[in-house]
Motif scaffolding. Structure first.
Motif, short mmCIF file in Angstrom:
data_model
loop_
_atom_site.label_atom_id
_atom_site.label_comp_id
_atom_site.label_asym_id
_atom_site.label_seq_id
_atom_site.Cartn_x
_atom_site.Cartn_y
_atom_site.Cartn_z
N SER A 146 0.83 -1.22 0.00
CA SER A 146 0.00 0.00 0.00
C SER A 146 0.86 1.27 0.00
CB SER A 146 -0.91 0.02 1.24
OG SER A 146 -0.13 -0.01 2.43
N LEU A 147 2.17 1.12 -0.27
CA LEU A 147 3.07 2.26 -0.25
C LEU A 147 2.69 3.27 -1.34
CD1 LEU A 147 5.68 3.49 0.95
CD2 LEU A 147 6.94 2.28 -0.84
N ASN A 148 2.60 4.53 -0.97
CA ASN A 148 2.30 5.60 -1.92
C ASN A 148 3.59 5.99 -2.65
OD1 ASN A 148 1.38 7.76 -3.37
ND2 ASN A 148 0.74 8.98 -1.61
N LEU A 149 3.70 5.54 -3.91
CA LEU A 149 4.95 5.77 -4.65
C LEU A 149 5.12 7.22 -5.04
CD1 LEU A 149 5.01 2.66 -7.00
CD2 LEU A 149 6.01 2.93 -4.73
N GLY A 150 4.01 7.95 -5.11
CA GLY A 150 4.12 9.35 -5.48
C GLY A 150 4.19 9.57 -6.97
N VAL A 151 3.89 8.57 -7.77
CA VAL A 151 3.92 8.69 -9.22
C VAL A 151 2.58 8.18 -9.75
CG1 VAL A 151 5.10 8.07 -11.35
CG2 VAL A 151 6.38 8.23 -9.21
N LYS A 152 1.97 8.94 -10.66
CA LYS A 152 0.71 8.54 -11.24
C LYS A 152 0.88 7.24 -12.03
CE LYS A 152 -1.11 13.23 -11.60
NZ LYS A 152 -1.61 14.28 -12.51
N SER A 153 -0.16 6.41 -12.01
CA SER A 153 -0.09 5.11 -12.70
C SER A 153 0.21 5.28 -14.17
CB SER A 153 -1.42 4.36 -12.52
OG SER A 153 -1.66 4.10 -11.16
N VAL A 154 -0.43 6.30 -14.79
CA VAL A 154 -0.19 6.53 -16.22
C VAL A 154 1.28 6.82 -16.48
CG1 VAL A 154 -0.68 8.11 -18.12
CG2 VAL A 154 -2.54 7.35 -16.64
N ASP A 155 1.90 7.59 -15.59
CA ASP A 155 3.31 7.96 -15.80
C ASP A 155 4.25 6.80 -15.50
OD1 ASP A 155 2.70 10.52 -16.60
OD2 ASP A 155 2.70 11.32 -14.56
N ILE A 156 3.94 5.99 -14.49
CA ILE A 156 4.81 4.84 -14.19
C ILE A 156 4.80 3.85 -15.34
CG2 ILE A 156 3.17 3.32 -13.01
CD1 ILE A 156 6.69 4.13 -11.77
N VAL A 157 3.61 3.72 -16.01
CA VAL A 157 3.52 2.84 -17.18
C VAL A 157 4.37 3.41 -18.32
CG1 VAL A 157 1.96 2.03 -18.98
CG2 VAL A 157 1.29 1.86 -16.58
N LYS A 158 4.29 4.75 -18.53
CA LYS A 158 5.09 5.36 -19.60
C LYS A 158 6.58 5.17 -19.36
CE LYS A 158 1.91 9.12 -20.87
NZ LYS A 158 1.72 10.58 -20.89
N ILE A 159 7.01 5.40 -18.12
CA ILE A 159 8.45 5.33 -17.80
C ILE A 159 8.97 3.92 -17.99
CG2 ILE A 159 10.12 5.57 -15.93
CD1 ILE A 159 8.33 7.85 -14.84
N ILE A 160 8.31 2.91 -17.34
CA ILE A 160 8.79 1.53 -17.45
C ILE A 160 8.64 1.03 -18.87
CG2 ILE A 160 8.33 -0.83 -16.71
CD1 ILE A 160 7.57 0.26 -13.98
N GLY B 90 26.99 -4.01 -19.74
CA GLY B 90 25.89 -3.60 -20.59
C GLY B 90 25.52 -2.14 -20.36
N THR B 91 24.33 -1.79 -20.80
CA THR B 91 23.83 -0.41 -20.66
C THR B 91 22.71 -0.41 -19.63
OG1 THR B 91 24.37 0.13 -22.95
CG2 THR B 91 22.75 1.53 -21.84
N THR B 92 22.80 0.52 -18.66
CA THR B 92 21.82 0.59 -17.58
C THR B 92 21.23 1.99 -17.48
OG1 THR B 92 23.09 -1.06 -16.32
CG2 THR B 92 21.43 0.23 -15.11
N PHE B 93 19.91 2.05 -17.53
CA PHE B 93 19.18 3.30 -17.26
C PHE B 93 18.63 3.23 -15.84
CE2 PHE B 93 19.16 3.09 -21.84
CZ PHE B 93 19.25 4.40 -22.25
N THR B 94 18.90 4.27 -15.04
CA THR B 94 18.44 4.28 -13.65
C THR B 94 17.61 5.54 -13.40
OG1 THR B 94 20.43 3.10 -12.95
CG2 THR B 94 19.13 4.21 -11.23
N VAL B 95 16.39 5.33 -12.89
CA VAL B 95 15.47 6.42 -12.57
C VAL B 95 15.37 6.54 -11.06
CG1 VAL B 95 13.07 7.20 -12.65
CG2 VAL B 95 14.12 6.15 -14.68
N CYS B 96 15.42 7.79 -10.57
CA CYS B 96 15.28 8.06 -9.13
C CYS B 96 14.25 9.17 -8.96
CB CYS B 96 16.62 8.46 -8.52
SG CYS B 96 16.49 8.95 -6.78
N MET B 97 13.15 8.86 -8.21
CA MET B 97 12.09 9.85 -7.98
C MET B 97 11.69 9.83 -6.51
SD MET B 97 9.63 9.49 -11.33
CE MET B 97 9.38 7.73 -11.10
N PRO B 98 11.38 11.00 -5.93
CA PRO B 98 10.97 11.04 -4.52
C PRO B 98 9.62 10.36 -4.31
CG PRO B 98 10.72 13.19 -5.54
CD PRO B 98 11.44 12.33 -6.52
N LEU B 99 9.48 9.65 -3.18
CA LEU B 99 8.23 8.96 -2.83
C LEU B 99 7.22 9.93 -2.24
CD1 LEU B 99 9.69 5.76 -1.15
CD2 LEU B 99 8.32 5.78 -3.24
N GLN B 100 5.93 9.57 -2.34
CA GLN B 100 4.82 10.27 -1.68
C GLN B 100 4.79 11.75 -2.02
OE1 GLN B 100 5.24 9.41 2.49
NE2 GLN B 100 4.36 7.37 2.28
#
Length: 583
Positions: A463-477, A569-579
């Protein structure tokens, strides 16, 4: 009220506030500009007046010098007609010579003790006249008698001759005369011819400061008054002199207001501003109400001639400007600007309305498409789960059959495959976030079609509030995984793998996507997030996926980095603040 409507009205309110603020700012700045223009106009008018007065003074000095030279010639001519001893000269004789030479009168001055007295004259008022208290005039007389020449800075100096400036007559202050004094040592007296300076008075009426100011005021309707303030005497007790005839008068050089008018009087502030203007040597301006009229008063300094401060005193030119001229101009500009702003405001609101409608439609369409994709992915995941539950009995029967036939190797292999499939589905379910679980399930299907080993590992979010809208998390991943899939598609099947990981730490959500392949150089890593840039040669790629990902990550105050090394290999790393925002 609907959220979109609230935003619309909020934007309208903001636009109206900006326009209102802009109007106030325009009014204030325009007013300051006009006041500044008035000060410049006043300074310009004062400068023109000063130049005209300087030219006038130069002309007057020239005329005075000519009159002084004529007086010297008259004195020399009188000397030839007179006895060298004053006692042998009669007043009637002086009157006759004065008429013949064309001068008003002739007086003979003689030193008696510590004074120099008028002993003979064609004007009876001059007889017995004392000059001891005449200041530099008396000094000039002493120098003439002692050395035949005058060296003081004041007045006109010629051989054996000195002429003082135009001034009130000490014996009759109602007259303003020009005097000349001649002494060459051949007589026991100074010859003093003088004329009432009608020529100077006439010139003053035709070209003096008052006429110049009148012309300037006519040419500048906003100027109400111009005044000359004598810095040495304005605001101080009036310096009144008493003539030998008992009359009181003020010297031409002691007048507080030497030229102009002084009707718009604000005495205390005028005194202070005249002093400040000359001491600072810069104009002083302020707004006030005088005689029931709002005016702008400016004070422009005119320092004295350092070579002749006795005769050329410092003064300040005061300019009174009608403030209503500014108000009229300001109202006209405000009316014009208000009409333009009103028209542009209505036009802007109409355009804003249509823009909001278009944005609303596009947004609704984008949400619809995203929701459909999201629902499809969730349905795929649940279809897989239902399929496993539906096939559960078949799996049990197959296991039972393998046991009956004692085919333990086949049973071991079959149960291993079954457990792997179930574990994979359980891993997706345990993610605890429907949108992430759905996109992972969707990419698993894609990976199977492309024969890619898709590895995923997510910390259970629950139930953790990730702080990212579902639409945006789908776009990013989705964009990161699709980019990795495209990169490994060119590799041999046994080398195709993509790793997706997600975790949270220290108040931040982390997502990383890693894949094998060629190493990206520094230039490629710098350009890879630019819109339209792509490392692929295929024309099917627009090069905007990673740009969109960076923009979405940035909207949450997050960061995205790329590392590319041999063996890693090649690694993309995303960091975003929670909640930060709700899902």
């Amino acid at each position: 009220m609907h959220l979109k409507s609230r935003i619309f009205y909020l934007v309208i309110g903001y636009v109206i506030f900006i326009l209102f603020f802009n109007n106030i700012l325009f009014y204030v700045t325009t007013k300051e500009t006009l006041v500044g223009n008035v000060e410049e106009q006043s300074v310009h008018a004062a400068s023109n007046l000063r130049n005209s007065i300087d030219q006038y003074k130069t002309s007057v000095k020239y005329v005075e010098d000519i009159v002084g030279q004529q007086l010297r010639l008259a004195a020399i001519a009188a000397k030839e007609r007179l006895s060298p001893q004053a006692e042998h000269v009669t007043n009637d004789e002086l009157e006759q010579i004065s008429k013949e030479l064309g001068v008003s009168h002739i007086t003979l001055l003689q030193k008696q003790g510590d004074d120099i007295i008028g002993v003979r004259s064609s004007d009876s008022k001059e007889i017995g006249m004392s000059t001891k208290k005449w200041g530099y005039w008396y000094t000039a007389f002493l120098q003439l008698l002692e050395s035949r020449n005058v060296t003081i800075p004041e007045g006109q100096k010629l051989p054996h001759y000195w002429s003082g400036p135009i001034e009130h007559a000490d014996t009759d202050p109602s007259k303003i005369d020009k005097w000349g004094y001649y002494y060459d040592g051949d007589t026991d007296y100074i010859i003093n011819p003088y004329v009432e300076d009608i020529q100077i008075k006439q010139y003053d009426r035709l070209a003096g400061p008052d006429l110049i100011m009148k012309k300037m005021i006519e040419d500048n309707p906003g100027i109400l008054e111009m005044t000359g303030f004598n810095y040495n005497h304005f605001g101080k007790p009036l310096k009144v002199s008493k003539s030998q005839s008992g009359q009181y008068f003020v010297s031409l050089y002691d007048r507080p207001i030497p030229f102009g008018t002084y009707m718009y009087e604000d005495r205390d502030r005028d005194i202070d501003n005249v002093r400040q203007a000359l001491e600072r040597n810069e104009p002083v301006t302020y707004t006030t109400v005088v005689l029931g009229k709002k005016v702008i008063k400016s004070y422009i300094p005119v320092p004295s001639d350092a070579d002749n401060q006795q005769l050329d005193y410092p003064y300040v030119i005061g300019v009174v400007f009608d403030y209503h001229m500014i108000r009229d101009v300001l109202e006209e500009q405000i009316t014009t600007m208000a009409a333009r702003i009103g028209f542009l405001t209505v036009l802007s609101l109409v355009l804003l309305y249509f823009v909001f409608r278009m944005i609303g439609r596009n947004k609704d369409e984008a949400v619809r498409v995203t929701q459909e994709a999201y629902i499809d992915e969730v349905n795929d995941m649940f279809t897989t789960i239902r399929g496993q539950r539906h096939d559960f009995l078949n799996h049990v029967q197959t296991i039972h059959t393998f046991l009956q036939l004692k085919k333990y190797d086949d049973l071991h292999r079959y149960t291993g495959e079954l457990i792997g499939d179930i574990r994979q589905t359980n891993d997706i379910i345990q993610i605890g976030h429907p949108a992430i679980a759905a996109i992972v399930q969707s990419k698993l299907v894609t990976a199977m079609d492309k024969k890619i080993d898709f590895r995923h590992e997510f910390a259970p979010f629950g139930s953790l509030n990730l702080g990212v809208k579902s639409v945006d998390i789908v776009k990013i991943i989705g964009n990161l995984v699709d980019n990795a899939f495209d990169e490994v598609t060119w590799l041999p099947v046994h080398e195709r793998w993509v790793e997706l990981r997600g975790w949270y730490n220290a108040g931040n959500l982390f997502i990383s996507v890693r894949n094998p392949g060629r190493v990206l150089d520094e230039e490629e890593r710098r350009k890879i997030f630019m819109p339209g840039y792509s490392t692929k040669n295929s024309g099917d790629h627009s090069g905007i996926g990673l740009a969109i990902t960076k923009e979405r990550v940035g909207s949450y105050k997050g960061t995205i980095t790329v590392e590319s090394d041999i063996g890693q290999g090649t690694t993309f790393t995303v960091c975003m603040p929670l909640q930060r925002f709700g899902i």
